[in-house]
Scaffold this motif. Structure first.
Motif, PDB file in Angstrom:
ATOM      1  N   GLN A  22       9.548  -3.547   6.187  1.00  0.00           N
ATOM      2  CA  GLN A  22       9.195  -2.502   5.232  1.00  0.00           C
ATOM      3  C   GLN A  22       7.674  -2.372   5.153  1.00  0.00           C
ATOM      4  N   PRO A  23       7.163  -1.141   4.957  1.00  0.00           N
ATOM      5  CA  PRO A  23       5.710  -0.982   4.826  1.00  0.00           C
ATOM      6  C   PRO A  23       5.186  -1.658   3.560  1.00  0.00           C
ATOM      7  N   GLU A  24       4.131  -2.437   3.703  1.00  0.00           N
ATOM      8  CA  GLU A  24       3.488  -3.123   2.577  1.00  0.00           C
ATOM      9  C   GLU A  24       2.001  -2.798   2.638  1.00  0.00           C
ATOM     10  N   ARG A  25       1.553  -1.923   1.757  1.00  0.00           N
ATOM     11  CA  ARG A  25       0.156  -1.474   1.805  1.00  0.00           C
ATOM     12  C   ARG A  25      -0.824  -2.624   1.609  1.00  0.00           C
ATOM     13  N   GLY A  26      -0.452  -3.577   0.769  1.00  0.00           N
ATOM     14  CA  GLY A  26      -1.350  -4.697   0.496  1.00  0.00           C
ATOM     15  C   GLY A  26      -1.634  -5.551   1.714  1.00  0.00           C
ATOM     16  N   TYR A  27      -0.707  -5.522   2.693  1.00  0.00           N
ATOM     17  CA  TYR A  27      -0.878  -6.313   3.914  1.00  0.00           C
ATOM     18  C   TYR A  27      -1.123  -5.423   5.128  1.00  0.00           C
ATOM     19  N   HIS A  28      -1.273  -4.124   4.909  1.00  0.00           N
ATOM     20  CA  HIS A  28      -1.639  -3.187   5.984  1.00  0.00           C
ATOM     21  C   HIS A  28      -0.667  -3.261   7.158  1.00  0.00           C
ATOM     22  N   TRP A  46       7.974 -15.220   7.362  1.00  0.00           N
ATOM     23  CA  TRP A  46       7.532 -13.827   7.236  1.00  0.00           C
ATOM     24  C   TRP A  46       7.402 -13.229   8.628  1.00  0.00           C
ATOM     25  N   LEU A  47       7.783 -11.980   8.748  1.00  0.00           N
ATOM     26  CA  LEU A  47       7.591 -11.205   9.971  1.00  0.00           C
ATOM     27  C   LEU A  47       6.593 -10.100   9.641  1.00  0.00           C
ATOM     28  N   LEU A  48       5.635  -9.891  10.531  1.00  0.00           N
ATOM     29  CA  LEU A  48       4.574  -8.925  10.268  1.00  0.00           C
ATOM     30  C   LEU A  48       4.245  -8.119  11.519  1.00  0.00           C
ATOM     31  N   GLU A  49       4.149  -6.800  11.343  1.00  0.00           N
ATOM     32  CA  GLU A  49       3.632  -5.914  12.387  1.00  0.00           C
ATOM     33  C   GLU A  49       2.461  -5.133  11.789  1.00  0.00           C
ATOM     34  N   PRO A  50       1.229  -5.538  12.078  1.00  0.00           N
ATOM     35  CA  PRO A  50       0.064  -4.824  11.536  1.00  0.00           C
ATOM     36  C   PRO A  50       0.077  -3.349  11.934  1.00  0.00           C
ATOM     37  N   GLN A  51      -0.285  -2.482  11.000  1.00  0.00           N
ATOM     38  CA  GLN A  51      -0.329  -1.040  11.265  1.00  0.00           C
ATOM     39  C   GLN A  51      -1.771  -0.527  11.232  1.00  0.00           C
ATOM     40  N   SER A  80      -4.797  -7.329   8.607  1.00  0.00           N
ATOM     41  CA  SER A  80      -3.423  -7.452   8.130  1.00  0.00           C
ATOM     42  C   SER A  80      -2.980  -8.913   8.086  1.00  0.00           C
ATOM     43  N   VAL A  81      -3.221  -9.634   9.169  1.00  0.00           N
ATOM     44  CA  VAL A  81      -2.801 -11.046   9.264  1.00  0.00           C
ATOM     45  C   VAL A  81      -3.463 -11.885   8.180  1.00  0.00           C
ATOM     46  N   ALA A  82      -4.762 -11.735   8.008  1.00  0.00           N
ATOM     47  CA  ALA A  82      -5.497 -12.542   7.029  1.00  0.00           C
ATOM     48  C   ALA A  82      -5.046 -12.229   5.605  1.00  0.00           C
ATOM     49  N   ALA A  83      -4.750 -10.963   5.317  1.00  0.00           N
ATOM     50  CA  ALA A  83      -4.331 -10.586   3.965  1.00  0.00           C
ATOM     51  C   ALA A  83      -3.032 -11.288   3.583  1.00  0.00           C
TER      52      ALA A  83
END
Length: 210
Positions: free
Chosen positions: A39-45, A59-64, A73-76
């Motif tokens: 899901q899009p999370e603005r706080g983590y870009h 956690w799974l993350l795809e920086p946008q 994004s990763v650091a946030a």
């Protein structure tokens, strides 16, 4: 012990099927396996999902942010959840590995990969884990930028997809912190060559089919 899986790529449909987005393909596959929806999370870009593997929260993350600002994004996310660099696995395309193979590595040179360079800068260290998905090299340095932003040939895409499916088997070991076991699972990429038919001493003629 890996707590954060980061797939690198560029946002937007025009980049979706390009070699540079191999990291996104891997995280998408993991999300499907874990039945999670990013899901899009603005706080983590970026696009984020949270799930469980072996009783451990991951956690799974795809920086946008586009590739060259991936570290933002990763650091946030890492700072908010107090995830250490050694608990992060960044999955990315790798020119120096052939399609169908993958390599697991802690730290090391980012070899001109802009996404890795920014993650290093934002975390203040290169001591995070990397899963290098092979996309092959065009053979000429001047062609690299075009190569990574183009779609792979059908057989190359299939080889990369096979590598993704195989390396996902290492996820429980990665989450458990069994990095030697994970490395063995990931690096055993080529199927063993078929052994030549065994002949008994003194046996002649063609080997029997069996």
């Amino acid at each position: 012990m890996i707590k954060l899986f980061v797939g690198l790529g560029n946002p937007g449909p025009e980049y979706e099927a390009t070699r540079h987005n191999a990291g996104f393909w891997w995280v998408d596959a993991l999300a499907r396996d874990l039945k999670l929806v990013l899901q899009p999370e603005r706080g983590y870009h970026g696009f984020v999902a949270r799930g469980q593997v072996g009783g451990q929260t991951v956690w799974l993350l795809e920086p946008q942010t586009f590739m060259n600002l991936s570290g933002k994004s990763v650091a946030a996310l890492a700072r908010f959840y107090k995830i250490e660099p050694q608990e992060i696995l960044v999955i990315h395309d790798e020119l120096d590995v052939v399609p169908g193979e993958a390599k697991l590595k802690l730290g090391g040179s980012h070899a001109g990969h802009n996404g890795l360079r920014d993650i290093h800068a934002q975390l203040g260290t290169g001591d995070y884990w990397r899963l290098r998905l092979g996309i092959g090299h065009p053979g000429v340095k001047s062609e690299v930028i075009h190569w990574v932003l183009k779609k792979p040939l059908k057989e190359q895409r299939e080889a990369i997809e096979n590598a993704i499916a195989r390396t996902l088997h290492a996820v429980p070991a990665l989450v458990a912190g069994e990095m030697d076991k994970a490395t063995m699972l990931i690096h055993t990429s080529k199927p063993p060559r078929p052994k030549p038919p065994r002949r008994e001493p003194g046996e002649g003629g063609a080997p029997a089919a069996g």
